[in-house]
Design an enzyme around this catalytic site. Structure first.
Site, PDB file in Angstrom:
ATOM      1  N   LYS A 117     -16.467  57.649 -24.068  1.00  0.00           N
ATOM      2  CA  LYS A 117     -16.425  56.599 -25.099  1.00  0.00           C
ATOM      3  C   LYS A 117     -17.819  56.282 -25.612  1.00  0.00           C
ATOM      4  CE  LYS A 117     -12.076  54.793 -23.523  1.00  0.00           C
ATOM      5  NZ  LYS A 117     -11.319  53.755 -22.823  1.00  0.00           N
ATOM      6  N   HIS A 142      -6.690  46.940 -19.164  1.00  0.00           N
ATOM      7  CA  HIS A 142      -6.187  48.308 -19.303  1.00  0.00           C
ATOM      8  C   HIS A 142      -5.428  48.630 -18.006  1.00  0.00           C
ATOM      9  CE1 HIS A 142      -6.538  52.729 -19.442  1.00  0.00           C
ATOM     10  NE2 HIS A 142      -6.919  52.628 -20.703  1.00  0.00           N
ATOM     11  N   GLN A 151     -15.047  49.793 -22.341  1.00  0.00           N
ATOM     12  CA  GLN A 151     -14.976  49.469 -23.763  1.00  0.00           C
ATOM     13  C   GLN A 151     -16.208  48.732 -24.266  1.00  0.00           C
ATOM     14  OE1 GLN A 151     -13.281  50.644 -26.760  1.00  0.00           O
ATOM     15  NE2 GLN A 151     -11.940  50.802 -24.987  1.00  0.00           N
ATOM     16  N   CYS A 190      -2.368  51.394 -23.428  1.00  0.00           N
ATOM     17  CA  CYS A 190      -2.490  51.275 -21.972  1.00  0.00           C
ATOM     18  C   CYS A 190      -2.672  49.822 -21.553  1.00  0.00           C
ATOM     19  CB  CYS A 190      -3.652  52.106 -21.424  1.00  0.00           C
ATOM     20  SG  CYS A 190      -3.480  53.854 -21.694  1.00  0.00           S
ATOM     21  N   ASP A 236     -15.056  46.284 -15.590  1.00  0.00           N
ATOM     22  CA  ASP A 236     -14.650  47.507 -16.276  1.00  0.00           C
ATOM     23  C   ASP A 236     -15.372  47.518 -17.628  1.00  0.00           C
ATOM     24  OD1 ASP A 236     -13.459  49.356 -17.906  1.00  0.00           O
ATOM     25  OD2 ASP A 236     -11.395  48.754 -17.474  1.00  0.00           O
TER      26      ASP A 236
HETATM   27  C1  LIG Z   1     -10.592  53.746 -21.728  1.00  0.00           C
HETATM   28  C2  LIG Z   1     -10.526  52.615 -20.813  1.00  0.00           C
HETATM   29  C3  LIG Z   1     -10.258  52.797 -19.449  1.00  0.00           C
HETATM   30  C4  LIG Z   1      -9.929  54.133 -18.846  1.00  0.00           C
HETATM   31  O1  LIG Z   1     -10.959  55.046 -18.988  1.00  0.00           O
HETATM   32  P1  LIG Z   1     -10.734  56.577 -18.546  1.00  0.00           P
HETATM   33  O2  LIG Z   1     -11.909  57.263 -19.173  1.00  0.00           O
HETATM   34  O3  LIG Z   1      -9.431  57.004 -19.128  1.00  0.00           O
HETATM   35  O4  LIG Z   1     -10.746  56.626 -17.071  1.00  0.00           O
HETATM   36  C5  LIG Z   1     -10.264  51.685 -18.642  1.00  0.00           C
HETATM   37  N1  LIG Z   1     -10.521  50.469 -19.130  1.00  0.00           N
HETATM   38  C6  LIG Z   1     -10.787  50.246 -20.435  1.00  0.00           C
HETATM   39  C7  LIG Z   1     -11.090  48.873 -20.899  1.00  0.00           C
HETATM   40  C8  LIG Z   1     -10.794  51.317 -21.309  1.00  0.00           C
HETATM   41  O5  LIG Z   1     -11.042  51.109 -22.607  1.00  0.00           O
END
Ligand SMILES: *Cc1c(COP(=O)(O)O)cnc(C)c1O
Length: 410
Positions: free
Chosen positions: A230, A127, A207, A368, A204
């Site tokens: 999320k 992302h 997801q 993104c 990260d």
């Molecule tokens: C949604 C997402 C982000 C960004 O999250 P924010 O809540 O917009 O800061 C970063 N990495 C992944 C894999 C995502 O799905």
């Protein structure tokens, strides 16, 4: 053979989400944009209303009753986050505004630890929020950004990763699960190999957290980040988990109230963890609601969530592939309930617009993750991402809508 029956009553669960009762463009809402943000159950909405109705106050400052009640609720939420992610210490949980904020704290903090010629490694599946802050770090320090490439199925080429690692590698940052394709990355292996060369790893988890319950100690992650929105929680709140030794080494990200020990005009000393990284009044209500969202998801159970979502993924993949000229991007064996696809010779945006007219929310575009779209040489995809409150009937509605779009556009 009879399939294993999931221990999840989706019709009962749907009652928990008021938004699922509404209509969009005169049709029942079918919400398949869960990878962008999840919907909010009534218990979380009630938590937010209860906070502002009964104990809205600033935390960690007043001796008055409301402030104490709010502080206790906020710190209880931090405890829930610690338990959910299995951090060793509660002060290793920094409550932030979300994944992006968390990554920026770490990327900025590493400025003093990198110098020219050092290397950092990212994956091709990221992302933008796990790419851009590191590019900015490289600009500041002269470190070099290396990329683990991917194959057509959307899987990382782990043998190339082996070759990229060296004693110059200082940091590796990858997502646990790709938001654009749904690929589950082999993060245990990525972390283990990075540690062998002495590099730190940030995962990260934005997801992955909606689908799996991560154990940061078992993973041995140095940093793990995620967003509440999320995970059935509100927007504007998330977490940065960091190992205590790393968080002690990193400088504060922002200066202000709450993050200090003593302030004079000659010198200021900083507060200890976690407050060192929590300058200013935080999203108090959001933090408390994040705790309620974790309770809610744990009451359903992540094993149940994962197995039900897998059923939806299998069903959706099979049904969509019956449409001629439909191509799915991201065909890793190891993936979650995200289906990114296109119709031959039709722009994804046009499909998304027609599908929306029929009450179905899907995401169209690059999600993104422009480098992934560049890899496939496409402008974007249509992405349907399923959650545990979705049904097979809703997938049938999507399939019919995509067929209709195909007829109208070709
Ligand atoms: C949604 C997402 C982000 C960004 O999250 P924010 O809540 O917009 O800061 C970063 N990495 C992944 C894999 C995502 O799905």
């Amino acid at each position: 053979m009879q399939k294993e029956i999931t221990m999840l009553d989706v019709h009962k669960i749907r009652e928990d989400f008021p938004i699922l009762k509404r209509e969009v463009n005169g049709k029942p809402l079918v919400y398949f944009d869960n990878a962008a943000t999840s919907q909010t159950p009534q218990v979380v909405i009630d938590t937010i209303v209860e906070y502002y109705s009964n104990y809205n106050a600033n935390i960690h400052r007043g001796v008055h009753t409301l402030s104490q009640v709010a502080t206790d609720a906020y710190e209880l939420a931090r405890k829930k986050v610690q338990e959910h992610f299995n951090a060793q210490h509660i002060h290793e949980i920094i409550l932030t505004s979300g994944t992006t904020h968390s990554i920026n704290i770490v990327a900025t903090g590493f400025t003093n630890f990198l110098s020219k010629g050092d290397e950092v490694i990212v994956s091709a599946l990221e992302h933008h929020s796990n790419i851009v802050p590191w590019q900015m770090l490289c600009d500041r320090t002269g470190a070099v950004l290396k990329v683990i490439p991917m194959n057509e199925d959307g899987e990382l080429l782990m043998d190339v990763y082996d070759d990229l690692l060296s004693d110059k590698t200082k940091l590796v940052f990858v997502n646990h699960i790709s938001n654009a394709l749904g690929t589950i990355n082999p993060i245990e292996e990525i972390i283990g190999k990075a540690h062998k060369v002495g590099a730190a790893v940030l995962i990260d988890g934005a997801q992955s957290c909606p689908h799996v319950k991560p154990d940061v100690q078992a993973l041995d992650a140095d940093f793990y980040v995620a967003s509440a929105h999320k995970l059935c929680g509100p927007t504007g709140v998330g977490l940065l988990y960091g190992k205590e030794e790393w968080l002690n080494k990193l400088p504060p990200y922002q200066g202000g109230g709450e993050m200090i020990d003593q302030v004079t005009f000659e010198k200021t000393t900083y507060a200890g963890l976690p407050h060192k990284f929590e300058a200013g009044t935080p999203n108090i209500c959001g933090g408390i609601a994040f705790g309620a969202a974790l309770d809610y998801m744990n009451s359903i159970g992540f094993d149940n969530i994962a197995s039900y979502e897998n059923e939806l993924l299998e069903y959706g993949t099979k049904k969509l592939l019956e449409i001629e000229g439909l191509k799915i991007y991201g065909t890793s064996k190891n993936k979650t309930s995200v289906i990114s696809f296109n119709l031959e010779n039709i722009h994804p945006y046009d499909v998304g617009t027609i599908v929306d007219k029929l009450g179905i929310a899907v995401r169209t575009g690059h999600h993104c993750a422009q480098p992934i779209m560049d890899f496939y040489k496409i402008p974007g995809t249509i992405r349907a991402s399923f959650s545990f409150y979705n049904t097979k009937e809703e997938i049938d509605a999507l399939v019919e809508a995509v067929k209709k779009a195909k007829m109208m556009l070709s």
